[in-house]
Design a protein around this motif. Structure first.
Motif, PDB file in Angstrom:
ATOM      1  N   LEU A 246       0.829  -1.196   0.000  1.00 48.67           N
ATOM      2  CA  LEU A 246       0.000   0.000   0.000  1.00 48.67           C
ATOM      3  C   LEU A 246       0.870   1.254   0.000  1.00 48.67           C
ATOM      4  CD1 LEU A 246      -2.891   0.998   0.049  1.00 48.67           C
ATOM      5  CD2 LEU A 246      -2.796   0.972   2.528  1.00 48.67           C
ATOM      6  N   ARG A 247       1.945   1.222   0.775  1.00 44.40           N
ATOM      7  CA  ARG A 247       2.867   2.369   0.812  1.00 44.40           C
ATOM      8  C   ARG A 247       3.486   2.594  -0.570  1.00 44.40           C
ATOM      9  NH1 ARG A 247       4.986   1.386   5.477  1.00 44.40           N
ATOM     10  NH2 ARG A 247       6.293  -0.312   4.710  1.00 44.40           N
ATOM     11  N   ASP A 248       3.831   1.517  -1.262  1.00 43.79           N
ATOM     12  CA  ASP A 248       4.402   1.636  -2.605  1.00 43.79           C
ATOM     13  C   ASP A 248       3.372   2.131  -3.616  1.00 43.79           C
ATOM     14  OD1 ASP A 248       6.772   0.708  -1.570  1.00 43.79           O
ATOM     15  OD2 ASP A 248       6.516  -1.352  -2.325  1.00 43.79           O
ATOM     16  N   ALA A 249       2.108   1.779  -3.399  1.00 49.11           N
ATOM     17  CA  ALA A 249       1.060   2.136  -4.357  1.00 49.11           C
ATOM     18  C   ALA A 249       0.454   3.511  -4.095  1.00 49.11           C
ATOM     19  CB  ALA A 249      -0.045   1.085  -4.331  1.00 49.11           C
ATOM     20  N   MET A 250       0.725   4.119  -2.951  1.00 49.87           N
ATOM     21  CA  MET A 250       0.098   5.392  -2.601  1.00 49.87           C
ATOM     22  C   MET A 250       0.341   6.504  -3.625  1.00 49.87           C
ATOM     23  SD  MET A 250      -1.984   5.179  -0.229  1.00 49.87           S
ATOM     24  CE  MET A 250      -2.316   6.882   0.101  1.00 49.87           C
ATOM     25  N   PRO A 251       1.522   6.687  -4.177  1.00 46.56           N
ATOM     26  CA  PRO A 251       1.674   7.756  -5.182  1.00 46.56           C
ATOM     27  C   PRO A 251       0.753   7.562  -6.390  1.00 46.56           C
ATOM     28  CG  PRO A 251       3.827   7.037  -4.420  1.00 46.56           C
ATOM     29  CD  PRO A 251       2.818   6.093  -3.837  1.00 46.56           C
ATOM     30  N   ALA A 252       0.628   6.330  -6.860  1.00 43.28           N
ATOM     31  CA  ALA A 252      -0.253   6.072  -8.000  1.00 43.28           C
ATOM     32  C   ALA A 252      -1.715   6.284  -7.618  1.00 43.28           C
ATOM     33  CB  ALA A 252      -0.052   4.642  -8.506  1.00 43.28           C
ATOM     34  N   ILE A 253      -2.083   5.894  -6.412  1.00 40.48           N
ATOM     35  CA  ILE A 253      -3.465   6.095  -5.960  1.00 40.48           C
ATOM     36  C   ILE A 253      -3.775   7.583  -5.848  1.00 40.48           C
ATOM     37  CG2 ILE A 253      -5.014   5.772  -3.983  1.00 40.48           C
ATOM     38  CD1 ILE A 253      -3.605   3.071  -3.509  1.00 40.48           C
ATOM     39  N   ARG A 254      -2.825   8.356  -5.332  1.00 38.57           N
ATOM     40  CA  ARG A 254      -3.034   9.811  -5.227  1.00 38.57           C
ATOM     41  C   ARG A 254      -3.178  10.445  -6.608  1.00 38.57           C
ATOM     42  NH1 ARG A 254       1.282   9.696  -1.027  1.00 38.57           N
ATOM     43  NH2 ARG A 254       0.175   9.691   0.954  1.00 38.57           N
ATOM     44  N   ARG A 255      -2.327  10.012  -7.556  1.00 41.33           N
ATOM     45  CA  ARG A 255      -2.442  10.558  -8.925  1.00 41.33           C
ATOM     46  C   ARG A 255      -3.806  10.248  -9.515  1.00 41.33           C
ATOM     47  NH1 ARG A 255       2.902   8.819  -9.358  1.00 41.33           N
ATOM     48  NH2 ARG A 255       2.261   6.864 -10.310  1.00 41.33           N
ATOM     49  N   GLN A 256      -4.267   9.015  -9.371  1.00 43.48           N
ATOM     50  CA  GLN A 256      -5.583   8.638  -9.911  1.00 43.48           C
ATOM     51  C   GLN A 256      -6.689   9.428  -9.213  1.00 43.48           C
ATOM     52  OE1 GLN A 256      -6.470   6.802 -12.480  1.00 43.48           O
ATOM     53  NE2 GLN A 256      -4.323   6.517 -12.958  1.00 43.48           N
ATOM     54  N   GLY A 257      -6.534   9.659  -7.920  1.00 41.75           N
ATOM     55  CA  GLY A 257      -7.518  10.465  -7.190  1.00 41.75           C
ATOM     56  C   GLY A 257      -7.599  11.881  -7.730  1.00 41.75           C
ATOM     57  N   ARG A 258      -6.439  12.462  -8.032  1.00 36.63           N
ATOM     58  CA  ARG A 258      -6.426  13.823  -8.602  1.00 36.63           C
ATOM     59  C   ARG A 258      -7.066  13.852  -9.987  1.00 36.63           C
ATOM     60  NH1 ARG A 258      -0.838  13.826  -7.379  1.00 36.63           N
ATOM     61  NH2 ARG A 258      -0.640  14.098  -5.147  1.00 36.63           N
ATOM     62  N   VAL A 259      -6.794  12.815 -10.792  1.00 43.93           N
ATOM     63  CA  VAL A 259      -7.400  12.740 -12.128  1.00 43.93           C
ATOM     64  C   VAL A 259      -8.914  12.626 -12.009  1.00 43.93           C
ATOM     65  CG1 VAL A 259      -7.625  11.260 -14.174  1.00 43.93           C
ATOM     66  CG2 VAL A 259      -5.356  11.788 -13.259  1.00 43.93           C
ATOM     67  N   ILE A 260      -9.387  11.794 -11.101  1.00 44.90           N
ATOM     68  CA  ILE A 260     -10.842  11.637 -10.915  1.00 44.90           C
ATOM     69  C   ILE A 260     -11.448  12.931 -10.395  1.00 44.90           C
ATOM     70  CG2 ILE A 260     -12.581  10.436  -9.523  1.00 44.90           C
ATOM     71  CD1 ILE A 260     -10.757   7.937  -9.730  1.00 44.90           C
ATOM     72  N   GLU A 261     -10.775  13.574  -9.458  1.00 47.22           N
ATOM     73  CA  GLU A 261     -11.278  14.836  -8.916  1.00 47.22           C
ATOM     74  C   GLU A 261     -11.371  15.901 -10.009  1.00 47.22           C
ATOM     75  OE1 GLU A 261     -10.096  18.109  -5.461  1.00 47.22           O
ATOM     76  OE2 GLU A 261      -8.793  16.383  -5.854  1.00 47.22           O
ATOM     77  N   LYS A 262     -10.341  15.990 -10.865  1.00 48.49           N
ATOM     78  CA  LYS A 262     -10.361  16.971 -11.964  1.00 48.49           C
ATOM     79  C   LYS A 262     -11.499  16.664 -12.937  1.00 48.49           C
ATOM     80  CE  LYS A 262      -7.403  18.908 -15.597  1.00 48.49           C
ATOM     81  NZ  LYS A 262      -8.497  19.045 -16.524  1.00 48.49           N
ATOM     82  N   SER A 263     -11.677  15.382 -13.235  1.00 48.05           N
ATOM     83  CA  SER A 263     -12.746  14.990 -14.139  1.00 48.05           C
ATOM     84  C   SER A 263     -14.115  15.327 -13.548  1.00 48.05           C
ATOM     85  CB  SER A 263     -12.654  13.488 -14.422  1.00 48.05           C
ATOM     86  OG  SER A 263     -13.713  13.072 -15.230  1.00 48.05           O
ATOM     87  N   ALA A 264     -14.277  15.127 -12.249  1.00 44.80           N
ATOM     88  CA  ALA A 264     -15.552  15.451 -11.606  1.00 44.80           C
ATOM     89  C   ALA A 264     -15.801  16.951 -11.621  1.00 44.80           C
ATOM     90  CB  ALA A 264     -15.560  14.919 -10.175  1.00 44.80           C
ATOM     91  N   ARG A 265     -14.751  17.750 -11.458  1.00 43.26           N
ATOM     92  CA  ARG A 265     -14.925  19.203 -11.512  1.00 43.26           C
ATOM     93  C   ARG A 265     -15.239  19.680 -12.922  1.00 43.26           C
ATOM     94  NH1 ARG A 265     -10.058  21.092  -7.578  1.00 43.26           N
ATOM     95  NH2 ARG A 265     -11.114  20.554  -5.643  1.00 43.26           N
ATOM     96  N   ASP A 266     -14.630  19.015 -13.925  1.00 45.59           N
ATOM     97  CA  ASP A 266     -14.872  19.405 -15.313  1.00 45.59           C
ATOM     98  C   ASP A 266     -16.258  18.981 -15.791  1.00 45.59           C
ATOM     99  OD1 ASP A 266     -12.342  20.449 -15.335  1.00 45.59           O
ATOM    100  OD2 ASP A 266     -11.439  18.781 -16.464  1.00 45.59           O
ATOM    101  N   HIS A 267     -16.782  17.870 -15.264  1.00 43.63           N
ATOM    102  CA  HIS A 267     -18.078  17.332 -15.699  1.00 43.63           C
ATOM    103  C   HIS A 267     -18.943  17.006 -14.475  1.00 43.63           C
ATOM    104  CE1 HIS A 267     -16.144  16.902 -19.591  1.00 43.63           C
ATOM    105  NE2 HIS A 267     -15.163  16.243 -18.998  1.00 43.63           N
ATOM    106  N   PRO A 268     -19.503  18.038 -13.834  1.00 44.56           N
ATOM    107  CA  PRO A 268     -20.247  17.800 -12.590  1.00 44.56           C
ATOM    108  C   PRO A 268     -21.522  16.970 -12.799  1.00 44.56           C
ATOM    109  CG  PRO A 268     -20.388  20.107 -13.212  1.00 44.56           C
ATOM    110  CD  PRO A 268     -19.440  19.451 -14.159  1.00 44.56           C
ATOM    111  N   ALA A 269     -22.186  17.131 -13.928  1.00 44.10           N
ATOM    112  CA  ALA A 269     -23.418  16.374 -14.173  1.00 44.10           C
ATOM    113  C   ALA A 269     -23.115  14.878 -14.299  1.00 44.10           C
ATOM    114  CB  ALA A 269     -24.125  16.889 -15.424  1.00 44.10           C
TER     115      ALA A 269
END
Length: 99
Positions: free
Chosen positions: A55-78
């Protein structure tokens, strides 16, 4: 050995011998039980350590994916709201289907 030939002292000696043997067996079982407990505890700790390391090794990738999902949600709220409602509906249907 017939029961009619057994004396009280013979029975007392046999009961004492059986009691001693039973105590010895109880100690052996307790040692084995303790060993099994320690083995399972060690295995659980090893598994937990493995999981924590992965999990410690995977955390950077999980954080990056979280940021991508967050950006996508902000760009397409509906679309994000629709996906959220679908997920909520699935969870509710799973909860009610188990009853």
């Amino acid at each position: 050995m017939a029961f009619s030939t057994l004396s009280d002292t013979d029975l007392d000696r046999q009961v004492a011998a059986l009691t001693k043997e039973l105590a010895s067996l109880k100690r052996a079982v307790a040692r084995r039980g303790g060993a099994y407990y320690e083995d399972s505890r060690d295995a659980a700790l090893d598994t937990y350590s493995d999981l924590a390391e992965r999990l410690r090794d995977a955390m950077p990738a999980i954080r990056r994916q979280g940021r991508v999902i967050e950006k996508s949600a902000r760009d397409h709220p509906a679309a994000a709201a629709a996906v959220g409602l679908v997920v909520l509906g699935l969870v509710v249907s799973l909860l009610f289907s188990r009853r």
